[in-house]
Structures are given as structure tokens and as C-alpha cells.
Design a protein around this motif. Structure first.
Motif, PDB file in Angstrom:
ATOM      1  N   GLY A  31       0.807  -1.211   0.000  1.00  0.00           N
ATOM      2  CA  GLY A  31       0.000   0.000   0.000  1.00  0.00           C
ATOM      3  C   GLY A  31       0.839   1.259   0.000  1.00  0.00           C
ATOM      4  O   GLY A  31       0.476   2.265  -0.619  1.00  0.00           O
ATOM      5  N   LEU A  32       1.995   1.224   0.672  1.00  0.00           N
ATOM      6  CA  LEU A  32       2.837   2.415   0.759  1.00  0.00           C
ATOM      7  C   LEU A  32       3.692   2.609  -0.485  1.00  0.00           C
ATOM      8  O   LEU A  32       3.956   3.745  -0.888  1.00  0.00           O
ATOM      9  CB  LEU A  32       3.722   2.329   2.004  1.00  0.00           C
ATOM     10  N   THR A  33       4.132   1.508  -1.102  1.00  0.00           N
ATOM     11  CA  THR A  33       5.058   1.628  -2.236  1.00  0.00           C
ATOM     12  C   THR A  33       4.365   1.930  -3.559  1.00  0.00           C
ATOM     13  O   THR A  33       5.024   2.312  -4.525  1.00  0.00           O
ATOM     14  CB  THR A  33       5.870   0.336  -2.410  1.00  0.00           C
ATOM     15  N   THR A  34       3.055   1.785  -3.604  1.00  0.00           N
ATOM     16  CA  THR A  34       2.359   1.863  -4.891  1.00  0.00           C
ATOM     17  C   THR A  34       2.455   3.234  -5.537  1.00  0.00           C
ATOM     18  O   THR A  34       2.553   3.338  -6.764  1.00  0.00           O
ATOM     19  CB  THR A  34       0.868   1.497  -4.696  1.00  0.00           C
ATOM     20  N   ARG A  35       2.431   4.309  -4.773  1.00  0.00           N
ATOM     21  CA  ARG A  35       2.437   5.651  -5.361  1.00  0.00           C
ATOM     22  C   ARG A  35       3.794   6.052  -5.926  1.00  0.00           C
ATOM     23  O   ARG A  35       3.872   6.998  -6.720  1.00  0.00           O
ATOM     24  CB  ARG A  35       2.040   6.697  -4.313  1.00  0.00           C
ATOM     25  N   THR A  36       4.857   5.354  -5.524  1.00  0.00           N
ATOM     26  CA  THR A  36       6.172   5.886  -5.837  1.00  0.00           C
ATOM     27  C   THR A  36       7.115   4.925  -6.548  1.00  0.00           C
ATOM     28  O   THR A  36       7.833   5.343  -7.451  1.00  0.00           O
ATOM     29  CB  THR A  36       6.862   6.363  -4.539  1.00  0.00           C
TER      30      THR A  36
ATOM     31  N   MET B  79      -0.985   5.819  -8.470  1.00  0.00           N
ATOM     32  CA  MET B  79       0.172   6.082  -9.332  1.00  0.00           C
ATOM     33  C   MET B  79       0.037   7.428 -10.043  1.00  0.00           C
ATOM     34  O   MET B  79       1.035   8.115 -10.271  1.00  0.00           O
ATOM     35  CB  MET B  79       0.355   4.946 -10.334  1.00  0.00           C
ATOM     36  N   VAL B  80      -1.182   7.806 -10.403  1.00  0.00           N
ATOM     37  CA  VAL B  80      -1.399   9.117 -11.015  1.00  0.00           C
ATOM     38  C   VAL B  80      -1.095  10.221 -10.009  1.00  0.00           C
ATOM     39  O   VAL B  80      -0.478  11.237 -10.345  1.00  0.00           O
ATOM     40  CB  VAL B  80      -2.842   9.247 -11.533  1.00  0.00           C
ATOM     41  N   ILE B  81      -1.494  10.037  -8.759  1.00  0.00           N
ATOM     42  CA  ILE B  81      -1.241  11.054  -7.729  1.00  0.00           C
ATOM     43  C   ILE B  81       0.255  11.189  -7.462  1.00  0.00           C
ATOM     44  O   ILE B  81       0.796  12.294  -7.419  1.00  0.00           O
ATOM     45  CB  ILE B  81      -1.985  10.701  -6.437  1.00  0.00           C
ATOM     46  N   GLY B  82       0.936  10.085  -7.270  1.00  0.00           N
ATOM     47  CA  GLY B  82       2.381  10.130  -7.064  1.00  0.00           C
ATOM     48  C   GLY B  82       2.775  10.596  -5.684  1.00  0.00           C
ATOM     49  O   GLY B  82       2.070  10.369  -4.693  1.00  0.00           O
ATOM     50  N   ALA B  83       3.906  11.291  -5.610  1.00  0.00           N
ATOM     51  CA  ALA B  83       4.455  11.709  -4.315  1.00  0.00           C
ATOM     52  C   ALA B  83       4.568  13.233  -4.262  1.00  0.00           C
ATOM     53  O   ALA B  83       3.649  13.940  -4.662  1.00  0.00           O
ATOM     54  CB  ALA B  83       5.793  11.043  -4.072  1.00  0.00           C
TER      55      ALA B  83
END
Length: 447
Positions: A275-280, A303-307
């Protein structure tokens, strides 16, 4: 400030800083591809197309791969990939400024301007201080991360190979690259507490943004933090809790992911990691191709939102997403101005957010359209692949190595735009606007 270079006619050629930065990134990709195709870099011959894709993925800190990094590249080749990740993650001009400082050379206005664009800053002030903060954070985090990972990899692979694994994955994690030296990423250590704490911590620090880290280091308290830092920290916390909780709920009984583990503690560890690694970053401890479609859609949104801005990660950025949410709430409450943490967000910032979001959506939709022209795979898998490339995440549902030439070119372009595009767009959004001219207002019917 544009840069001028003489041509054959003697007239200077005007090159905007973001264009020159894009050229430098492109040059780094090409150099990396040439090196990675050499016999000394590979364990077996690979095509230049494979090398180019790998170099693009490394420089854009994405992590998508068409060949296995651990078995296809020698130690020299893996070291080259790591160098490309470090340069691409922190920015070429950051390294240029560090080299100039190390040599005792002054950083002139032109170098300041390059650095301003590469770090997504609108001011030339305090850039050198920010670079020093970046260097200190990078060295400290990658060193500590490497030491912690030694306790996992050395017992499994011995001192020599285990130390290299620790260094490689520490650098890859901090730069949110997602490159791993095992074919199944980190699935072998899905329930290892050191992996589940160290890798996400590196991803979080690298993805939160150096401006936020600098702000925290200077003020060391919530009250005096900038609005950007408060929005970034609050938004990241909410997204982490939401993504971890939803992954656990959606995949708890999936026999191909969390359902394969009987211990609830193991399931929670994996949910926390994924859950934590998905955005980045593209690290995974379960096979992404086996997750439910609902979970895949959630991953696409993340993934669209990102970091964060000035971070090693991609996406439209957390603060952009928050401003969009605040603007939507303000519309339904009939408010004419956005407020957050006792501060107001001006119309100009909202317009920038809308421009960034619209352009990002156009890039993603264009990529999906083009890749579906050349590939007849599962539509959700293709959308997942394009979104992962745009967010420079690197997660895949098994589509990457099935792409044909056109599909690879599309993904390479999306990765490049996802990494360099925000710098270029930020340059134009940060430029001074001409004096406004008022026109008579009129009504447009929407909805």
C-alpha cells in the motif's frame, strides 16, 4: 532566463532551461544505453532496444524492465544502472552543483537557474542550501538503509553479494526507482520485518520532497512549517492509511496474494509494504498480475497522484491532488477562495493545478490510445502499464515484456515525459504573467 549558444551564422540560439535539461536527460539515457549494450555490461547479448528501455527506465527512476536486471547484467552493468538511477533521481544539475562546490568553484547565475528548474523552485535564493540538504539526506538515508539491509541479504547471499544487494536496493529504494536484482522483486522477503520497514521508509523519505525535508530540518515543528509542507505531510498520511487499509480489505482472501498467507500479521506487513510503495516505486512482495481488478484501479489512481514536489518520485504530486479536492469542496460550499491551515490558496495556484492535471490526463490518455493500437492485451493491464510509466512507478501486471516496438517507444516516451515533463511545465507556469486585461463577463452552462 534563456541560454544562448552561437551557431554557424553567428546568431545566438535561444534555448530555455527546461529544454536544455530535457536534452541532458536524453543524452544521459543514450549514453547509458550504449554502455549497457556492451559485452562487459551483460551476461548474454541483448538488443539495443532492450538497453535503451532499461536506460530510460533507470534515468526516469521508473523500474519497468524488459530483461531481468539481476541475471541479464554483470556487476558492471548493474553498477551502471545504479549510477543512472542516482543521477536521474536526484537530478543532473544537482550533481553539477555538487561537483562545482566540491572543486571550490563558484556557482554562477546560469548554474543557479539550471538548478532552480531541476529542483522545481521558483526562486534562485537558498538553492545551494537546499542542495547541501539533499546531499546530507541522501548519504545518510542510503547509508543507514544499506546497513539495515545487510542484515537481510548477507545471511542469504554472503558478504560480497549480500553487500552489493544491500547497496543496490537501498539506492534504488531511496530514489523510488523500484529496480530489484531478483526476478520477483522482493517477494522472497514478503514477511521479513526489516524489508517491510526499511524499504518503505526509504521510499517515503525520498518521495516526500526535499523542500519538505529542508523545512522540517529548519523549523523542527508543525507550527512554523510552510503551507506546502503541511499539505504534503497531511495528504501523504491520509493516502498511506487509505491505500494500506484498502489493499488489506480487497486482497485479504485472494488466494494469489494475501490469501496465501495464514498469519494475519504477515498479511498486515504485506499490506503495509504494498500500500505504501504503490504511489512511488515498483517494488512488490506479491505478484501484481494476480491482484483483483478493483485493487488495480485503486493502484492506478495512486500512481497518477504520485508523491511530492522536489522528490525522486513522479505523478501529478500529492499537493496538486489536495488542491483539486479543496477546489471541489469550495465549489460545493460556494466559497470563492481556498483555505487550508489558516492560509489561503490563490486563484493562480488553482489555475496551475488545473493546467498540470489536464496536461497529465492528456498524456496518459494519449499513451493508452497509442499502446492499444499496437497491442491487443487486456485493457486494464495496458492502462496500468501506461499509468505506471507516467507516474514513474514501475509496477506491472506482466505486460512490459510483451510489448512490440511501438509499444516500447510509447512507454519510453511516457516515462520520459513523466520525469522531465513536470520540470518543463513548471517552468512555464512559474513565469511572470503579463498584465491582466479585463473583459466583460458572461455565463457558460456546465453540466
Amino acid at each position: 532566463m534563456p541560454f544562448y549558444f552561437p551557431n554557424r551564422t553567428g546568431k545566438p540560439i535561444r534555448i530555455p532551461p527546461p529544454l536544455l535539461l530535457a536534452i541532458l536527460y536524453l543524452a544521459l539515457i543514450l549514453i547509458g544505453a550504449v554502455v549497457l549494450v556492451l559485452p562487459v555490461a551483460v551476461t548474454h547479448p541483448i538488443s539495443f532496444s532492450d538497453a535503451l528501455f532499461t536506460a530510460t527506465s533507470a534515468v526516469t527512476v521508473t523500474g519497468l524492465a524488459v530483461v531481468d536486471t539481476g541475471s541479464s547484467f554483470t556487476l558492471f552493468g548493474q553498477a551502471m544502472i545504479l549510477i543512472l538511477i542516482q543521477l536521474g533521481g536526484l537530478g543532473l544539475m544537482t550533481f553539477a552543483a555538487l561537483v562545482l562546490s566540491a572543486l571550490g568553484l563558484p556557482i554562477g547565475l546560469r548554474h543557479h537557474n539550471f538548478l532552480r528548474e531541476d529542483l522545481n523552485q521558483t526562486s534562485l535564493h537558498q538553492l545551494v542550501g537546499l542542495v547541501k540538504t539533499i546531499l546530507a539526506v541522501v548519504l545518510f538515508c542510503e547509508l543507514i538503509g544499506g546497513i539495515l539491509l545487510l542484515t537481510v541479504f548477507v545471511p542469504d547471499f554472503g558478504w560480497a553479494r549480500g553487500t552489493w544487494f544491500a547497496v543496490f536496493h537501498s539506492v534504488s529504494a531511496f530514489n523510488n526507482a523500484g529496480f530489484a536484482l531478483m526476478p520477483d522483486s522482493l517477494s522472497r522477503w514478503a514477511t521479513n520485518p526489516v524489508i517491510n520497514l526499511t524499504i518503505p521508509a526509504l521510499l517515503l523519505i525520498g518521495g516526500i520532497g526535499f523542500s519538505v525535508i529542508s523545512d522540517l530540518w529548519i523549523h523542527r515543528g508543525w507550527r512554523h512549517l510552510s503551507l506546502h509542507s503541511k499539505l504534503m505531510l497531511t495528504g501523504s498520511a491520509i493516502l498511506i492509511v487509505w491505500s494500506v487499509t484498502m489493499f488489506a480489505i480487497l486482497e485479504w482472501h485472494n488466494p494469489d496474494t494475501l490469501g496465501a498467507f495464514a498469519n494475519p500479521i504477515d498479511k498486515l506487513q504485506i499490506s503495509w509494504f504494498q500500500g505504501l510503495t504503490t504511489r512511488t516505486a515498483g517494488f512488490n512482495t506479491v505478484y501484481i498480475g494476480s491482484i483483483h481488478d478493483t485493487t488495480a484501479l485503486m493502484f492506478i489512481l495512486l500512481m497518477v497522484i504520485g508523491a511530492g514536489s522536489t522528490s525522486t518520485a513522479g505523478g501529478i504530486k500529492v499537493t496538486t491532488f489536495i488542491v483539486l479536492v479543496l477546489a471541489t469542496i469550495a465549489f460545493f460550499k460556494r466559497h470563492n477562495q481556498l483555505h487550508a491551515f489558516g492560509r489561503s490558496i490563490g486563484l493562480e495556484e488553482v489555475m496551475k493545478v488545473l493546467a498540470l492535471t489536464m496536461i497529465s490526463m492528456f498524456v496518459v490518455m494519449s499513451g493508452i490510445f497509442l499502446i492499444t493500437m499496437s497491442h491487443d492485451g487486456d485493457f486494464l493491464d495496458l492502462v496500468f502499464e501506461v499509468t505506471s510509466a507516467f507516474g514513474t512507478v514501475g509496477l506491472s501486471r506482466g505486460t512490459t515484456d510483451e510489448l512490440d516496438t511501438l509499444g516500447r517507444i510509447v512507454i519510453e516516451l511516457i516515462m520520459f515525459i513523466g520525469r522531465v515533463g513536470p520540470l518543463t511545465l513548471g517552468f512555464f507556469l512559474a513565469r511572470r504573467v503579463p498584465p491582466r486585461i479585463s473583459y466583460p463577463s458572461s455565463q457558460v452552462y456546465l453540466g
